[in-house]
Scaffold this active site. Structure first.
Site, short mmCIF file in Angstrom:
data_model
loop_
_atom_site.label_atom_id
_atom_site.label_comp_id
_atom_site.label_asym_id
_atom_site.label_seq_id
_atom_site.Cartn_x
_atom_site.Cartn_y
_atom_site.Cartn_z
CE1 TYR A 122 -35.42 16.61 1.64
CE2 TYR A 122 -37.12 15.16 0.77
CZ TYR A 122 -36.23 16.21 0.60
OH TYR A 122 -36.17 16.86 -0.60
CE LYS A 141 -30.76 16.16 -1.42
NZ LYS A 141 -31.76 15.66 -0.49
NE ARG A 156 -42.03 0.65 -17.18
CZ ARG A 156 -42.56 -0.58 -17.20
NH1 ARG A 156 -42.64 -1.28 -16.09
NH2 ARG A 156 -42.99 -1.10 -18.33
CG ASP A 167 -33.61 9.45 4.20
OD1 ASP A 167 -32.40 9.49 3.87
OD2 ASP A 167 -34.47 10.20 3.73
C1 LIG Z 1 -33.08 15.25 -0.51
C2 LIG Z 1 -33.52 14.23 0.45
C3 LIG Z 1 -34.50 13.29 0.11
C4 LIG Z 1 -35.24 13.30 -1.21
O1 LIG Z 1 -34.40 13.07 -2.27
P1 LIG Z 1 -34.68 13.59 -3.78
O2 LIG Z 1 -33.51 13.05 -4.50
O3 LIG Z 1 -34.79 15.07 -3.71
O4 LIG Z 1 -35.98 12.99 -4.20
C5 LIG Z 1 -34.84 12.33 1.06
N1 LIG Z 1 -34.26 12.32 2.27
C6 LIG Z 1 -33.33 13.21 2.64
C7 LIG Z 1 -32.73 13.14 4.00
C8 LIG Z 1 -32.92 14.20 1.74
O5 LIG Z 1 -31.99 15.09 2.12
#
Ligand SMILES: *Cc1c(COP(=O)(O)O)cnc(C)c1O
Length: 383
Positions: free
Chosen positions: A102, A199, A48, A174
């Protein structure tokens, strides 16, 4: 190997790898210890604290991929998003956010921020002027996501970075949809880069993780909150993610190629009303995309003609699977109205241009002819 100056696929394969001194194996050994010696050591290690050997190795790789000084790996994309935002926002502060985000990020802000006394505004448009219009005296952060979900709208990185600097704000992005292969926002002056590693970094639909990259100074601030929030990732999954990223460069390039070819193909079909892909010259933001992206990504969206049933079409697909997530090596489709944007009112969806017939398409690495054939047979079967 530990250098930011190597090329993409060399970074993917080697940066941050751990040496197997004991057996001279080819891949990083996996250290699952949650307990390390505290006497006579340089670093007090604990999962952690985000500083086990495997975590530190992977952080180096992610930092190199995003041309950053430093990075941290989290237990999910949302752990990365929430920790980054809250590291720079306190009660009484204000954040300007891009209008389409998102769904999970939107929920975090909408459901949680008022509890912490943090104020927020969403932009009404996409230009730097639209962002500037929302800036107040107590604004601390500008937050963007480009390409956006689901319409692949592009926000100008350089313009946002310049605006943030002008007002002494922290800019955050993001960068999940682009992946570090296609877009490195730090090169354009953006401060903090966030990924859902679930992703493209993971890429095989079997890992949930997140990542953040920035300057050492910013990452220290994010780390301070991260160790208190506790959103670290298990070393086993860290090890799997390191393995996945080795092929990210070649995977994403194959996905870029498939998406571009599919966008052109769909654009020519009479049954398709509209295609949204930043790599198409007809896309409204194609010029900005060309300026800031190395590839246009593996995501596109399209609308069938209104006389065709989008839901029936998805069920008729045989190779391409309707699926909630994205960015895996397998091609998937999703209806935003039924899933990610289901909680949004029909009016707000309409305002944002998200029609009921809209289909979001995540291109995998299959042969493009097989994907085209699947689209064609599904269309034939519903007419
Ligand atoms: C999936 C996604 C997230 C969140 O990610 P997790 O791994 O599901 O917590 C944030 N931003 C975008 C653009 C995403 O596609």
């Amino acid at each position: 190997m530990n250098s930011n100056k190597k090329g993409l696929n060399t970074i993917c394969t080697h940066v941050g790898e751990l040496e197997d001194k004991q057996h001279k194996g080819a891949v990083s050994p996996l250290y699952m210890s949650t307990s390390y010696a505290y006497e006579d050591v340089d670093v007090k290690r604990y999962p952690r604290y985000f500083n086990t050997p495997n975590q530190e190795g992977l952080c180096k790789k992610v930092a190199a991929l995003e041309h950053a000084e430093s990075a941290l790996i989290f237990g999910s994309g949302m752990a990365a998003v929430s920790t980054s935002l809250l590291a720079f926002l306190s009660a009484g502060d204000h954040v300007v956010l891009q209008q389409t985000l998102y769904g999970g990020t939107y929920n975090l802000i909408n459901e949680e921020f008022s509890k912490y006394g943090i104020e927020y505004s969403f932009t009404t448009g996409w230009s730097a002027a639209d962002f500037e219009a929302e800036i107040k005296e107590n604004t601390k952060v500008i937050y963007i996501e480009t390409p956006s979900n689901p319409l692949l709208t592009i926000t100008d990185l350089e313009a946002i970075a310049t605006l943030a600097k002008k007002h002494s704000l922290i800019s955050m992005i993001d960068n999940t949809f682009a992946s570090p292969v296609n877009q490195n926002p730090i090169d354009f002056g953006i401060d903090v880069v966030i990924h859902s590693a679930t992703k493209y970094m993971g890429g095989h639909s079997d890992i949930c993780a997140g990542a953040v990259a920035s300057t050492t100074e910013n990452m220290e601030r994010i780390f301070h909150l991260a160790k208190n929030f506790g959103g670290s990732l298990s070393d086993y999954t860290v090890w799997l993610l390191e393995r996945s990223i080795k092929t990210m460069g070649i995977r994403v390039k194959a996905q870029n190629e498939n998406a571009l070819a599919m966008a052109h193909y769909l654009n020519e079909l009479e049954d398709v009303e509209k295609v949204y892909y930043p790599g198409l010259p007809s896309h409204k933001d194609h010029d900005i995309a060309k300026k800031q992206m190395k590839g246009f990504g593996g995501m596109l969206s399209f609308e069938l003609n209104t006389n065709l049933d989008a839901s029936k079409f998805q069920k008729a697909l045989q190779l391409i699977k309707p699926s909630m997530s994205l960015a895996g090596v397998e091609s998937t489709v999703l209806s935003p109205t039924q899933t990610s944007h289901a909680l949004m009112s029909a009016e707000v969806r309409a305002e944002q241009g998200i029609s009921d017939g809209l289909i979001r398409f995540s291109l995998g690495i299959e042969e493009i002819e097989d994907l085209k054939n699947d689209i064609q047979q599904a269309l034939n079967s519903i007419k």
